[in-house]
Design a protein around this motif. Structure first.
Motif, PDB file in Angstrom:
ATOM      1  N   GLY A  31       0.820  -1.207   0.000  1.00 19.27           N
ATOM      2  CA  GLY A  31       0.000   0.000   0.000  1.00 19.27           C
ATOM      3  C   GLY A  31       0.853   1.257   0.000  1.00 19.27           C
ATOM      4  N   LEU A  32       1.954   1.240   0.744  1.00 23.36           N
ATOM      5  CA  LEU A  32       2.868   2.384   0.769  1.00 23.36           C
ATOM      6  C   LEU A  32       3.544   2.573  -0.582  1.00 23.36           C
ATOM      7  CD1 LEU A  32       4.467   1.868   4.306  1.00 23.36           C
ATOM      8  CD2 LEU A  32       2.865   3.669   3.625  1.00 23.36           C
ATOM      9  N   CYS A  33       3.862   1.460  -1.254  1.00 21.08           N
ATOM     10  CA  CYS A  33       4.446   1.550  -2.596  1.00 21.08           C
ATOM     11  C   CYS A  33       3.447   2.158  -3.575  1.00 21.08           C
ATOM     12  CB  CYS A  33       4.874   0.163  -3.084  1.00 21.08           C
ATOM     13  SG  CYS A  33       6.297  -0.530  -2.220  1.00 21.08           S
ATOM     14  N   ALA A  34       2.182   1.709  -3.487  1.00 23.72           N
ATOM     15  CA  ALA A  34       1.140   2.271  -4.354  1.00 23.72           C
ATOM     16  C   ALA A  34       0.949   3.758  -4.059  1.00 23.72           C
ATOM     17  CB  ALA A  34      -0.171   1.512  -4.156  1.00 23.72           C
ATOM     18  N   ALA A  35       1.034   4.132  -2.795  1.00 29.43           N
ATOM     19  CA  ALA A  35       0.887   5.536  -2.418  1.00 29.43           C
ATOM     20  C   ALA A  35       1.992   6.383  -3.034  1.00 29.43           C
ATOM     21  CB  ALA A  35       0.910   5.663  -0.901  1.00 29.43           C
ATOM     22  N   LYS A  36       3.196   5.826  -3.070  1.00 32.18           N
ATOM     23  CA  LYS A  36       4.320   6.546  -3.676  1.00 32.18           C
ATOM     24  C   LYS A  36       4.103   6.728  -5.172  1.00 32.18           C
ATOM     25  CE  LYS A  36       8.554   8.216  -3.181  1.00 32.18           C
ATOM     26  NZ  LYS A  36       8.861   9.362  -2.301  1.00 32.18           N
ATOM     27  N   ILE A  37       3.611   5.673  -5.842  1.00 33.33           N
ATOM     28  CA  ILE A  37       3.403   5.715  -7.290  1.00 33.33           C
ATOM     29  C   ILE A  37       2.283   6.684  -7.656  1.00 33.33           C
ATOM     30  CG2 ILE A  37       2.660   4.340  -9.281  1.00 33.33           C
ATOM     31  CD1 ILE A  37       4.013   1.913  -7.892  1.00 33.33           C
ATOM     32  N   TYR A  38       1.200   6.672  -6.879  1.00 37.24           N
ATOM     33  CA  TYR A  38       0.015   7.464  -7.210  1.00 37.24           C
ATOM     34  C   TYR A  38      -0.116   8.742  -6.391  1.00 37.24           C
ATOM     35  CZ  TYR A  38      -1.761   3.562  -9.979  1.00 37.24           C
ATOM     36  OH  TYR A  38      -1.918   2.585 -10.928  1.00 37.24           O
ATOM     37  N   SER A  39       0.844   9.016  -5.506  1.00 40.04           N
ATOM     38  CA  SER A  39       0.810  10.209  -4.650  1.00 40.04           C
ATOM     39  C   SER A  39      -0.444  10.232  -3.784  1.00 40.04           C
ATOM     40  CB  SER A  39       0.880  11.493  -5.512  1.00 40.04           C
ATOM     41  OG  SER A  39       2.057  11.511  -6.281  1.00 40.04           O
ATOM     42  N   PHE A  40      -0.741   9.088  -3.179  1.00 35.47           N
ATOM     43  CA  PHE A  40      -1.907   8.972  -2.306  1.00 35.47           C
ATOM     44  C   PHE A  40      -1.577   9.457  -0.897  1.00 35.47           C
ATOM     45  CE2 PHE A  40      -3.851   5.236  -4.846  1.00 35.47           C
ATOM     46  CZ  PHE A  40      -4.559   6.135  -5.635  1.00 35.47           C
ATOM     47  N   GLY A  41      -2.627   9.885  -0.182  1.00 36.42           N
ATOM     48  CA  GLY A  41      -2.515  10.188   1.224  1.00 36.42           C
ATOM     49  C   GLY A  41      -2.742   8.942   2.069  1.00 36.42           C
ATOM     50  N   PRO A  42      -2.767   9.083   3.400  1.00 37.76           N
ATOM     51  CA  PRO A  42      -2.888   7.914   4.288  1.00 37.76           C
ATOM     52  C   PRO A  42      -4.162   7.104   4.092  1.00 37.76           C
ATOM     53  CG  PRO A  42      -2.117   9.826   5.510  1.00 37.76           C
ATOM     54  CD  PRO A  42      -2.500  10.329   4.156  1.00 37.76           C
ATOM     55  N   GLN A  43      -5.320   7.780   3.881  1.00 40.17           N
ATOM     56  CA  GLN A  43      -6.567   7.018   3.779  1.00 40.17           C
ATOM     57  C   GLN A  43      -6.630   6.138   2.529  1.00 40.17           C
ATOM     58  OE1 GLN A  43      -9.146   6.734   6.208  1.00 40.17           O
ATOM     59  NE2 GLN A  43      -9.449   5.012   4.814  1.00 40.17           N
ATOM     60  N   PRO A  44      -6.348   6.666   1.322  1.00 42.51           N
ATOM     61  CA  PRO A  44      -6.316   5.774   0.158  1.00 42.51           C
ATOM     62  C   PRO A  44      -5.265   4.669   0.290  1.00 42.51           C
ATOM     63  CG  PRO A  44      -6.438   8.061  -0.545  1.00 42.51           C
ATOM     64  CD  PRO A  44      -6.189   8.074   0.930  1.00 42.51           C
ATOM     65  N   THR A  45      -4.140   4.998   0.920  1.00 44.22           N
ATOM     66  CA  THR A  45      -3.100   3.990   1.131  1.00 44.22           C
ATOM     67  C   THR A  45      -3.627   2.854   2.004  1.00 44.22           C
ATOM     68  OG1 THR A  45      -1.383   5.684   0.994  1.00 44.22           O
ATOM     69  CG2 THR A  45      -0.768   3.595   2.026  1.00 44.22           C
ATOM     70  N   ALA A  46      -4.315   3.219   3.083  1.00 46.03           N
ATOM     71  CA  ALA A  46      -4.892   2.205   3.974  1.00 46.03           C
ATOM     72  C   ALA A  46      -5.955   1.395   3.257  1.00 46.03           C
ATOM     73  CB  ALA A  46      -5.479   2.883   5.211  1.00 46.03           C
ATOM     74  N   ASN A  47      -6.733   2.033   2.387  1.00 48.39           N
ATOM     75  CA  ASN A  47      -7.761   1.315   1.628  1.00 48.39           C
ATOM     76  C   ASN A  47      -7.132   0.275   0.702  1.00 48.39           C
ATOM     77  OD1 ASN A  47      -9.699   2.844   2.872  1.00 48.39           O
ATOM     78  ND2 ASN A  47     -10.124   4.151   1.109  1.00 48.39           N
ATOM     79  N   VAL A  48      -6.045   0.647   0.035  1.00 50.29           N
ATOM     80  CA  VAL A  48      -5.348  -0.304  -0.847  1.00 50.29           C
ATOM     81  C   VAL A  48      -4.836  -1.492  -0.041  1.00 50.29           C
ATOM     82  CG1 VAL A  48      -3.346  -0.636  -2.352  1.00 50.29           C
ATOM     83  CG2 VAL A  48      -4.700   1.453  -2.542  1.00 50.29           C
ATOM     84  N   ALA A  49      -4.167  -1.207   1.075  1.00 48.53           N
ATOM     85  CA  ALA A  49      -3.550  -2.263   1.876  1.00 48.53           C
ATOM     86  C   ALA A  49      -4.581  -3.237   2.436  1.00 48.53           C
ATOM     87  CB  ALA A  49      -2.740  -1.638   3.012  1.00 48.53           C
ATOM     88  N   THR A  50      -5.701  -2.726   2.920  1.00 51.12           N
ATOM     89  CA  THR A  50      -6.681  -3.596   3.577  1.00 51.12           C
ATOM     90  C   THR A  50      -7.612  -4.295   2.588  1.00 51.12           C
ATOM     91  OG1 THR A  50      -8.128  -1.666   3.909  1.00 51.12           O
ATOM     92  CG2 THR A  50      -6.668  -2.282   5.723  1.00 51.12           C
ATOM     93  N   THR A  51      -7.939  -3.634   1.486  1.00 51.36           N
ATOM     94  CA  THR A  51      -8.858  -4.242   0.522  1.00 51.36           C
ATOM     95  C   THR A  51      -8.231  -5.454  -0.148  1.00 51.36           C
ATOM     96  OG1 THR A  51      -9.860  -2.085   0.088  1.00 51.36           O
ATOM     97  CG2 THR A  51     -10.291  -3.814  -1.512  1.00 51.36           C
ATOM     98  N   LEU A  52      -6.931  -5.412  -0.412  1.00 56.13           N
ATOM     99  CA  LEU A  52      -6.241  -6.506  -1.098  1.00 56.13           C
ATOM    100  C   LEU A  52      -5.779  -7.615  -0.162  1.00 56.13           C
ATOM    101  CD1 LEU A  52      -4.106  -4.329  -3.537  1.00 56.13           C
ATOM    102  CD2 LEU A  52      -5.890  -5.944  -4.216  1.00 56.13           C
ATOM    103  N   LEU A  53      -6.130  -7.506   1.103  1.00 57.34           N
ATOM    104  CA  LEU A  53      -5.630  -8.439   2.105  1.00 57.34           C
ATOM    105  C   LEU A  53      -6.209  -9.847   1.971  1.00 57.34           C
ATOM    106  CD1 LEU A  53      -3.916  -8.725   4.695  1.00 57.34           C
ATOM    107  CD2 LEU A  53      -5.902  -7.952   5.999  1.00 57.34           C
ATOM    108  N   ALA A  54      -7.431  -9.974   1.505  1.00 59.94           N
ATOM    109  CA  ALA A  54      -8.121 -11.271   1.501  1.00 59.94           C
ATOM    110  C   ALA A  54      -7.449 -12.279   0.570  1.00 59.94           C
ATOM    111  CB  ALA A  54      -9.581 -11.095   1.096  1.00 59.94           C
TER     112      ALA A  54
END
Length: 398
Positions: free
Chosen positions: A302-325
């Protein structure tokens, strides 16, 4: 089938009262009414629902494709490929290393690389729908990562099958990889250049004929994809991608909703039927270690995606948790491992690992703002009202 629908509906309605998402409740219904728990058994053989379950997965991924526009793919293809590759490198690499640390064998480690490395497309899709995040800015990267995973999945399965079968050379693996890659290339070309022709074929005014047409196309291409060694899900996704960009795309999205929800419930119910909770204590320690490792790798991804897309903490957390399953693909690998005669601990390990993440991931995704508070960046705002609604409330698209 009727009992499965009723059981899933009853548990989901009860869960709705306390704000629980539908996915773990559908799975729980399957576990409670399956052959692996005491009490009434609705179905003794989970394979009885195999075709309906497969249809649920196909429809979930078909809907995912409908929401994924070609313009997004053209504009952000490089970023999506980079984000997906980094996600796979982190998670598959960690899974392979974890497999070798367990010391169960090389073939077992190769299986665990896929089990720990690939997200559940079905659960990710359902989570996005339930939480009404389809139009969120981070959803496109999430879908892009899923696409990259599915492409990797086709090549991974093609290479793994001869290894588990004890093939003497890589010839068989290369043939399978070539077939899978060739079919994916045909689908990609059709999606890129065939939209106008496809739009004409599906310019159907009658809703009944339109439903039959898009359902037939999705299921047929999914079945052909499987024959070429490509996951049926990616075939259905590509059909949705093509149709979503036609003039009939909006009507198809509306018409597919009840089919997606109904057969999606059957998919998760059948998923629960195949899980035996009694196997979990035998491998509890490695399962918990694997879950912790997966959480860590998803946060890093999620942090890597945030770096690529210039996301803030909330979108970063959404990426990390949504892909967890983790889900359907891991269970396929468990079946392959059992057929190949690998370590007996592998199947219960996979079942326990999948069960925990399939139940926990949707719950965590709905509360991703907790993770966002500790991620680097400006303090996130309170989650939007639509994300505070009970996750089991059905999504409405107008």
């Amino acid at each position: 089938m009727g009992g499965a629908f009723v059981a899933a509906a009853v548990l989901a309605r009860l869960g709705n009262r306390i704000g629980l998402p539908t996915i773990p409740l559908f799975i729980l219904a399957g576990i409670l009414l399956g052959p692996n728990t005491p009490g009434f058994v609705l179905l003794h053989d989970p394979d009885d629902l195999e075709m309906l379950s497969a249809l649920g997965l196909v429809l979930l991924l078909f809907y995912l494709g409908l929401e994924f526009h070609m313009d997004d793919l053209k504009a952000g293809g490089r970023k999506m490929a980079l984000a997906g590759s980094l996600y796979l490198a982190l998670n598959v690499g960690a899974g392979l290393a974890f497999g070798f640390v367990l010391g169960w064998g090389t073939s077992e480690a190769l299986v665990l690389a896929g089990v720990l490395g690939i997200s559940s497309s079905a659960i990710v899709t359902k989570t996005l729908v339930d939480l009404k995040r389809i139009n969120n800015p981070e959803t496109k990267p999430i879908l892009g990562i899923i696409v990259v995973e599915d492409i990797f999945l086709a090549l991974y399965l093609a290479a793994l099958q001869p290894v588990l079968a004890g093939a003497d050379s890589m010839g068989s693996a290369l043939v399978q990889i070539g077939k899978a890659f060739g079919f994916l290339l045909v689908l990609a070309l059709a999606a890129r250049f065939g939209t106008r022709l496809i739009g004409r074929l599906f310019a159907i005014k009658d809703n009944e004929l339109l439903v039959i047409s898009f359902l037939g196309a999705a299921v047929l291409v999914a079945g052909v994809a499987e024959e070429f060694g490509v996951a049926d899900a990616i075939g259905a996704f590509m059909v949705g991608l093509m149709l979503g960009n036609t003039a009939s795309g909006d009507r198809i999205r509306e018409l597919v909703h009840p089919l997606r929800d109904a057969f999606g419930a059957i998919f998760f119910f059948a998923f629960g039927l195949s899980i035996d909770p009694g196997d979990l204590p035998v491998v509890l320690v490695p399962v918990l270690a694997a879950v912790a490792l997966t959480v860590l790798m998803n946060v890093l991804a999620g942090l890597c995606a945030a770096k690529i897309y210039s996301f803030g903490p909330q979108p970063t957390a959404n990426v990390a948790t949504t892909l967890l399953a983790r889900g359907e693909f891991a269970l396929i690998l468990a079946t392959m491992a059992a057929t190949a005669g690998l370590d007996d601990r592998l199947s219960p390990f996979i079942a326990g690992y999948v069960l925990i993440l399939a139940v926990v991931a949707p719950l965590v995704a709905g509360r991703s703002h907790w993770l966002a508070r500790v991620l680097p960046g400006p303090a996130p705002k309170d989650p939007p009202a639509q994300e505070q609604a009970p996750a089991s409330e059905p999504a409405r698209t107008h």
